[in-house]
Design a protein around this motif. Structure first.
Motif, PDB file in Angstrom:
ATOM      1  N   ARG A 148     -10.807  12.105   1.312  1.00  0.00           N
ATOM      2  CA  ARG A 148      -9.470  12.685   1.113  1.00  0.00           C
ATOM      3  C   ARG A 148      -9.528  14.205   0.963  1.00  0.00           C
ATOM      4  NH1 ARG A 148      -4.407  11.774   1.107  1.00  0.00           N
ATOM      5  NH2 ARG A 148      -2.931  12.232  -0.557  1.00  0.00           N
ATOM      6  N   ASP A 171      -5.039   0.467  -7.132  1.00  0.00           N
ATOM      7  CA  ASP A 171      -3.997   1.423  -7.507  1.00  0.00           C
ATOM      8  C   ASP A 171      -3.509   2.206  -6.295  1.00  0.00           C
ATOM      9  OD1 ASP A 171      -6.175   3.007  -6.984  1.00  0.00           O
ATOM     10  OD2 ASP A 171      -6.127   4.106  -8.878  1.00  0.00           O
ATOM     11  N   SER A 172      -4.054   1.878  -5.117  1.00  0.00           N
ATOM     12  CA  SER A 172      -3.757   2.613  -3.875  1.00  0.00           C
ATOM     13  C   SER A 172      -4.107   4.089  -4.017  1.00  0.00           C
ATOM     14  CB  SER A 172      -2.276   2.469  -3.462  1.00  0.00           C
ATOM     15  OG  SER A 172      -1.993   1.130  -3.160  1.00  0.00           O
ATOM     16  N   GLY A 173      -4.944   4.411  -4.985  1.00  0.00           N
ATOM     17  CA  GLY A 173      -5.296   5.798  -5.252  1.00  0.00           C
ATOM     18  C   GLY A 173      -6.607   6.203  -4.592  1.00  0.00           C
ATOM     19  N   PHE A 174      -6.997   7.452  -4.853  1.00  0.00           N
ATOM     20  CA  PHE A 174      -8.168   8.041  -4.202  1.00  0.00           C
ATOM     21  C   PHE A 174      -9.131   8.560  -5.266  1.00  0.00           C
ATOM     22  CE2 PHE A 174      -4.527   8.163  -1.498  1.00  0.00           C
ATOM     23  CZ  PHE A 174      -5.020   7.702  -0.292  1.00  0.00           C
ATOM     24  N   HIS A 175     -10.380   8.119  -5.170  1.00  0.00           N
ATOM     25  CA  HIS A 175     -11.353   8.446  -6.208  1.00  0.00           C
ATOM     26  C   HIS A 175     -12.733   8.635  -5.595  1.00  0.00           C
ATOM     27  CE1 HIS A 175      -8.237   6.928  -8.956  1.00  0.00           C
ATOM     28  NE2 HIS A 175      -8.114   5.915  -8.100  1.00  0.00           N
ATOM     29  N   GLY A 220       0.808  -1.219   0.000  1.00  0.00           N
ATOM     30  CA  GLY A 220       0.000   0.000   0.000  1.00  0.00           C
ATOM     31  C   GLY A 220       0.840   1.267   0.000  1.00  0.00           C
ATOM     32  N   GLU A 221       0.181   2.358  -0.300  1.00  0.00           N
ATOM     33  CA  GLU A 221       0.778   3.694  -0.234  1.00  0.00           C
ATOM     34  C   GLU A 221      -0.231   4.606   0.455  1.00  0.00           C
ATOM     35  OE1 GLU A 221       3.684   4.716  -1.383  1.00  0.00           O
ATOM     36  OE2 GLU A 221       4.301   3.010  -2.593  1.00  0.00           O
ATOM     37  N   LEU A 222       0.177   5.369   1.391  1.00  0.00           N
ATOM     38  CA  LEU A 222      -0.704   6.282   2.131  1.00  0.00           C
ATOM     39  C   LEU A 222      -1.862   5.499   2.747  1.00  0.00           C
ATOM     40  CD1 LEU A 222      -0.912   9.420  -0.215  1.00  0.00           C
ATOM     41  CD2 LEU A 222       0.766   8.883   1.546  1.00  0.00           C
TER      42      LEU A 222
END
Lengths: 360, 104
Positions: A232, A217-221, A99-101
């Motif tokens: 976020r 993607d360990s992203g934020f949406h 993971g990231e963040l």
């Protein structure tokens, strides 16, 4: 007009090409700042399951991150100190090594930071962080374990975080039927699931966020859930697209983690598929990736069949035996054990001391 | 004396410009084209969003923090590094996109 430097057009990939993007990694990544040791894993395992890390002494990390529920709690939103109802669903810690963040809103940079966050949060574990060091120092078994794990350093907030984070990095989803299919076993998943895989990567474009072997993607949406939580957006305040945005969760073992979404508002995977197909709220912050899919019932069933193939054969997780609270009055320590004062002691001496006998 | 000082200033300015550079970094496929970059003080990175989604460029490194906000597809952003140090840069939307920049 010159030739553009880039193009957004890409040739459609074949099923075989997509499969290569989901190959499991060969090893777990550990950061340079906190490398793997067996001792850290063993200590972190105990700390993760120890309710004495909370202010009330009745909530452990594992209370909410329960291995029986794929490291979640099976609830729409979690409960914390004095049964405080929390605002978001408990995220799994499965595969967090990649993971990231951390957290739904990414407010922690690393697993080490994350390990301390809920522990110190008043509504969650309500543990005064300065006090936890003294509490653990009062437990002989922890003094020994920390001294062995972190020679010359012993018990500290930083080392508590390092041990828990190292243990969490070893929590990895097991081999799933999907993995066997990617590895070449065509019989391991159904024809419907294979069609679902195609839909996942093409028509439904789930892969735009649920990418790679860990399906994130360990992203934020912002995926258009109609609640008021800005996610976020509370951390990153200068981008409209971060309003109502939450971290993409892994889909590994996803069938074990109902209910779904950051607010636990969708009870089944079918409801989740319906949401992405045509049920989301349209607003300025909505992710560019969110487009009505208008999947028919057959396509939805195929997609569900595919998601079910991500359930792995995960190892059974044993609850650790935790170091016992000290049974010996302080004034007796020197009489009973040469290990008093935070020095390492032998198992024989520890047993003797706990039974109020002299250590030879 | 005045001439000498002007000459010194000119040489210094020339030398500064000579070592300053601009490095291009692309973002296609949710990936920065570079993972580690070494720059001299005064140099820049030109971030080119050649991807099909919005990105972001920011750093929370103490003393070097900056945030350019949303960077839409097709947009180019130039950031200049004015002092020596190690700077971690990320996309706030896709945090796996990150670069370690060493400014010397």
């Amino acid at each position: 007009m010159g030739t553009p430097l880039w193009t957004t057009e890409a040739a459609a990939k074949t099923r075989g090409e997509w499969k290569t993007e989901y190959v499991r990694p060969g090893e777990v990544p550990f950061p340079e700042e906190n490398p793997y040791t067996t001792e850290k894993v063993n200590l972190g395992h105990k700390l993760f399951f120890d309710p004495r890390l909370s202010g009330s002494d009745y909530i452990s990390c594992a209370t909410c991150h329960n291995p029986s529920f794929s490291w979640g709690d099976g609830l729409p939103t979690g409960f914390g100190h004095k049964m405080t109802k929390l605002g978001r669903r408990t995220p799994t810690v499965l595969n967090s090594a990649w993971g990231e963040l951390m957290m739904w809103d990414g407010r922690f940079e690393s697993l080490e930071e994350q390990a301390l966050g809920p522990m110190g949060a008043e509504a969650e574990m309500n543990q005064e962080l300065g006090g936890i060091v003294e509490e653990l120092r009062a437990i002989p078994g922890y003094r020994t374990l920390f001294n062995v794990t972190f020679p010359g350093e012993g018990i500290s907030i930083a080392n508590i975080a390092k041990a828990i984070a190292t243990y969490e990095r070893t929590i990895v989803s097991g081999i799933a039927p999907f993995d066997r299919w990617v590895a070449g076993d065509e019989t391991s998943i159904s024809t419907a699931a294979k069609r679902g895989f195609d839909i996942f990567n093409n028509k439904a474009n789930c892969v735009s966020c649920h990418s790679s072997w860990n399906f994130t993607d360990s992203g934020f949406h912002d995926i258009g859930l109609p609640d008021d939580d800005i996610g976020r957006g509370g951390v990153v305040k200068n981008m409209v697209k971060m309003q109502h945005a939450f971290k993409t969760p892994t889909l590994r073992n996803v069938v074990q983690r109902a209910p779904y979404m950051h607010d636990g508002s969708l009870g089944t995977l079918k409801e989740v598929i319906d949401h992405y197909s045509e049920g989301f709220t349209k607003r300025e912050s909505l992710s560019d990736e969110m487009k009505p899919l208008n999947l028919n019932d057959d396509e939805k069933a195929d997609l569900l069949a595919f998601l079910l193939t991500l359930e792995g054969a995960d190892p059974v997780v044993a609850a650790p035996v935790l170091p016992a609270n000290d049974q010996v009055p302080g004034a007796w320590l020197q009489r009973l054990s040469p290990a008093a004062g935070g020095q390492a002691e032998t198992a024989e001496c520890r047993t003797a001391r706990l039974h109020l006998r002299r250590c030879k | 004396m005045r001439l000498s000082m002007l000459a010194t200033a000119f040489v210094f300015a020339f030398a500064t410009n000579a070592i300053a550079a601009e490095v291009a970094v692309t973002q296609k496929g949710r990936k920065f084209s570079e993972k580690k970059i070494e720059l001299s003080v005064g140099s820049s990175i030109k971030f080119i969003n050649d991807d099909d989604v919005t990105h972001n460029i920011h750093s929370t490194t103490k003393g070097y923090a900056f945030d350019v906000g949303a960077q839409k597809p097709g947009q180019t952003i130039v950031h200049t590094f004015g002092k020596a140090g190690k700077v971690k840069i990320r996309c706030a939307i896709h945090p796996k996109m990150k670069i370690k920049v060493t400014v010397k």
